[in-house]
Motif scaffolding. Sequence first.
Motif, short mmCIF file in Angstrom:
data_model
loop_
_atom_site.label_atom_id
_atom_site.label_comp_id
_atom_site.label_asym_id
_atom_site.label_seq_id
_atom_site.Cartn_x
_atom_site.Cartn_y
_atom_site.Cartn_z
N ARG A 1 0.81 -1.22 0.00
CA ARG A 1 0.00 0.00 0.00
C ARG A 1 0.85 1.27 0.00
N PHE A 2 2.14 1.13 0.29
CA PHE A 2 3.04 2.28 0.33
C PHE A 2 3.96 2.24 -0.90
N PRO A 3 3.97 3.29 -1.71
CA PRO A 3 4.66 3.25 -3.02
C PRO A 3 6.13 2.83 -2.95
N LEU A 4 6.92 3.51 -2.09
CA LEU A 4 8.36 3.23 -2.07
C LEU A 4 8.64 1.82 -1.55
N ILE A 5 7.98 1.45 -0.45
CA ILE A 5 8.18 0.12 0.11
C ILE A 5 7.67 -0.94 -0.86
N LYS A 6 6.57 -0.63 -1.56
CA LYS A 6 6.01 -1.56 -2.54
C LYS A 6 7.05 -1.88 -3.62
N ASN A 7 7.70 -0.85 -4.16
CA ASN A 7 8.72 -1.07 -5.19
C ASN A 7 9.87 -1.92 -4.67
N TYR A 8 10.26 -1.67 -3.42
CA TYR A 8 11.37 -2.42 -2.84
C TYR A 8 11.00 -3.89 -2.67
N VAL A 9 9.81 -4.15 -2.10
CA VAL A 9 9.37 -5.53 -1.87
C VAL A 9 9.22 -6.27 -3.20
N LEU A 10 8.66 -5.60 -4.20
CA LEU A 10 8.48 -6.24 -5.50
C LEU A 10 9.81 -6.53 -6.18
N SER A 11 10.81 -5.66 -5.94
CA SER A 11 12.14 -5.93 -6.52
C SER A 11 12.77 -7.16 -5.87
N VAL A 12 12.60 -7.30 -4.55
CA VAL A 12 13.11 -8.50 -3.86
C VAL A 12 12.37 -9.73 -4.37
N ARG A 13 11.05 -9.62 -4.51
CA ARG A 13 10.25 -10.74 -5.01
C ARG A 13 10.70 -11.15 -6.41
N LYS A 14 11.00 -10.15 -7.25
CA LYS A 14 11.43 -10.44 -8.61
C LYS A 14 12.74 -11.21 -8.61
N ARG A 15 13.68 -10.81 -7.74
CA ARG A 15 14.96 -11.52 -7.67
C ARG A 15 14.77 -12.96 -7.24
N LEU A 16 13.87 -13.19 -6.27
CA LEU A 16 13.63 -14.54 -5.80
C LEU A 16 12.92 -15.40 -6.83
N SER A 17 11.95 -14.80 -7.51
CA SER A 17 11.16 -15.57 -8.48
C SER A 17 11.99 -15.98 -9.68
N VAL A 18 13.06 -15.23 -9.98
CA VAL A 18 13.92 -15.58 -11.12
C VAL A 18 14.67 -16.88 -10.87
N ILE A 19 15.07 -17.11 -9.62
CA ILE A 19 15.88 -18.30 -9.32
C ILE A 19 15.09 -19.38 -8.61
N HIS A 20 13.84 -19.10 -8.30
CA HIS A 20 13.09 -20.07 -7.53
C HIS A 20 11.66 -20.16 -7.98
N ALA A 21 11.04 -21.32 -7.78
CA ALA A 21 9.64 -21.53 -8.15
C ALA A 21 8.80 -21.70 -6.89
N TYR A 22 8.84 -20.73 -6.01
CA TYR A 22 8.02 -20.79 -4.81
C TYR A 22 6.53 -20.74 -5.16
N ASP A 23 5.71 -21.23 -4.23
CA ASP A 23 4.29 -20.93 -4.35
C ASP A 23 4.06 -19.51 -3.85
N GLU A 24 2.86 -18.98 -4.05
CA GLU A 24 2.60 -17.57 -3.79
C GLU A 24 2.82 -17.20 -2.32
N LEU A 25 2.30 -18.00 -1.40
CA LEU A 25 2.42 -17.66 0.03
C LEU A 25 3.88 -17.72 0.50
N THR A 26 4.62 -18.69 0.01
CA THR A 26 6.02 -18.82 0.43
C THR A 26 6.87 -17.68 -0.11
N ILE A 27 6.64 -17.29 -1.35
CA ILE A 27 7.44 -16.21 -1.91
C ILE A 27 7.11 -14.88 -1.23
N ARG A 28 5.87 -14.73 -0.77
CA ARG A 28 5.53 -13.53 0.00
C ARG A 28 6.27 -13.52 1.34
N LYS A 29 6.28 -14.69 1.99
CA LYS A 29 6.97 -14.79 3.28
C LYS A 29 8.46 -14.51 3.12
N GLU A 30 9.10 -15.13 2.13
CA GLU A 30 10.53 -14.93 1.92
C GLU A 30 10.86 -13.48 1.55
#
Length: 695
Positions: free
Chosen positions: A68-97
């Motif tokens: 819900r917060f623009p700057l933090i949202k971009n940061y969290v999504l960038s971390v998620r993108k890095r993880l999703s590139v190297i890993h095939a987590y399910d949705e809940l696990t990738i959110r937690k990580e």
Amino acid sequence: MTKLLLLIVLVSLGVGLILFYLYRQSLKRQMQQQKVDSTKDLYRNKRRKSLKQRTYKFLQKSYVHALRFPLIKNYVLSVRKRLSVIHAYDELTIRKESMRITFIALGGMSFVVLVLCLIGRDITFTFFVLLGAVVINGTLIENFVNKVSDNLLHQQTELIEDTRHTYNQHQMVDEAIESASEVSKYEIAHHARKIHDAITSPKAEEKLEEYYEVAPNRFLKLFAGISYLVKEYGDRKIPGKGSMYLNTLNRLKGEILEEILFRRKLRYYLNSLTIIAIVPIFFLKPIENWANNSFPIMGEFYGSKSGFIAKIIIFLVVLLSYIILKKIQDNDDNIREGKISEHKWLKALYKKKIVKFIVDRFTPNKTSREYFKNETLLKNTNTSLTVEWFYLKRIIIFGITVLVSTSLFIYMHSFSASKVLNSTTSVFKQNGIIGQLNEEEKMKVKLTTEFDKRVIDQFKGVKTNQEEVISSVVRQELGEDASVEQVNLWTSRIINKINTINNEYFKWWELLISMLFGVVAYHIPLWLLAFQRRMREMQMKIEVNQMHTIIGMLTEIERVSVDTLLVWMERFSTIFRVPLKTCNLNFQSGPKEALDELTIQAPFPPFVRTVERLQNALDRVSIQEAFGDLDTDRTYFEEEKKQENEKIINKKANWGRTIGFAPMMAVIFIYLVFPFIYVSVTSMSTVFDQLSNSI
């Protein structure tokens, strides 16, 4: 005798009953204690489980709120993108990580920034702290991602072992992978299930292509592809080696173990070099405070334009060192082709007529050698930029550099004028004070500086008889008993300050220097691409040897063809991916022409020899005959690959150490040694002036 025997029996029976009773009571107490301990363990496990559940729920809720917060949202999504590139987590696990990494990285960074900003509240130091925090934050995320990637490689070796074991029992690929996924760890089990679903799907080839797009490394692609081919066309026995599938899995496992060892060695030499390159900037303020307290005259250097320029040089050294270290530490296995969507802003900007007109003036003609050279460089580094977009990016960097340099010159003049107005250095230099000041001297210097400031503010705009007016004001301040020499000394000091302040304005040659900086910055993206290509060229030989390993595995399958080998070479390749992709696109329209073009686009001799074998396999000999000597030379290729790996590790380690410690050397020599020399020369000059005046 009978009575005695009966007595002995009764006594023995009584003792036995007593011992049995004591044993039973002891056992009862032990069981009760075990029950209590079991209850306590159950309670602890429940608490532990409850804590994990609360942490899990907290991270899931935090993810929702963070978006819900623009700057933090971009940061969290960038971390998620890095993880999703190297890993095939399910949705809940990738959110937690993603949130776990975000809390650790941002929390640690915020704490460090807060502490350092409280230590030194200078604007320049705060900027350096923020820069260091950003770099350290990126390094933390990189370490998390590398750890996940390395764990996945280790789990892949276990998956292959479990697959081998089950395949030996049932001789069915899909059942072996499914069984291995049930006993494997969560991360690799997720990939194993995806591979199983793909190879058992009615549209297996389409599902495999979808998996290849998201597979985190080339080894999983190979495992999925080989498993599909064996399931589709069957396994066969190789004379002297046994099952072709099991033999391929053995070689694949060997490749993974070599990759793990290579990464481990490289990380051992390059680990923490990025932090070492950044840490020296945190010592600028402590060094400055220590120097000012021990040698007050050094404040003249740190508060002057020279000190400001020294900080800018250190900043540039740190920035370049960080960028180059990132290029050295890049893992080619995780480098993917850039996507056009990543450069939407460049594409939209280039569509503007005025922008297109300017860019086209700088871009070489499409038929020129320079254009082809830039295009080849962009392809060799897997960059999705077109030549026109690349030149637009360079022009933007040029403009930003000129603007920032000009602004820094203007700020430097304002900063210098303010320092001259408020500095006490010239006062105690004039009074022959070189070391530390006592309280009485500090108060005297402070009052004198405030008097200078009042006089400058009042008379700096006076053009006529300025010296006489200031001299009269000084005489009033010092009193009628002051000597002419003392009055002239104070007057000359104030006049010098006024002249220095009046000389602090933006000059035309500073604009030329800004343009020169812009020209250097304009070429930096080109130099970085050339350096990145140099890094990739070091691994060309290794990649060709890896292709030989893949080809050796595939040639054992009877129905393999040249176009199949090319497709697999593209999937497994990083450096040669672009020319191989072009070759695959053109193969159906003319196989020979496509392979000829491939040798032109990738003229690396060992790779060209491999392509020539493919050309022979088109119409002269079979694929097995064309690559028949690979199995014979496999031991040689393996040893050669080990030597190449060692060379790469040694070269990267030497470059990394040199570049990583460059900022520290810059801080020591530019911000500590040079000011000491400056102070020594200045102090010596002051002493000589006082001696000459006394004589």
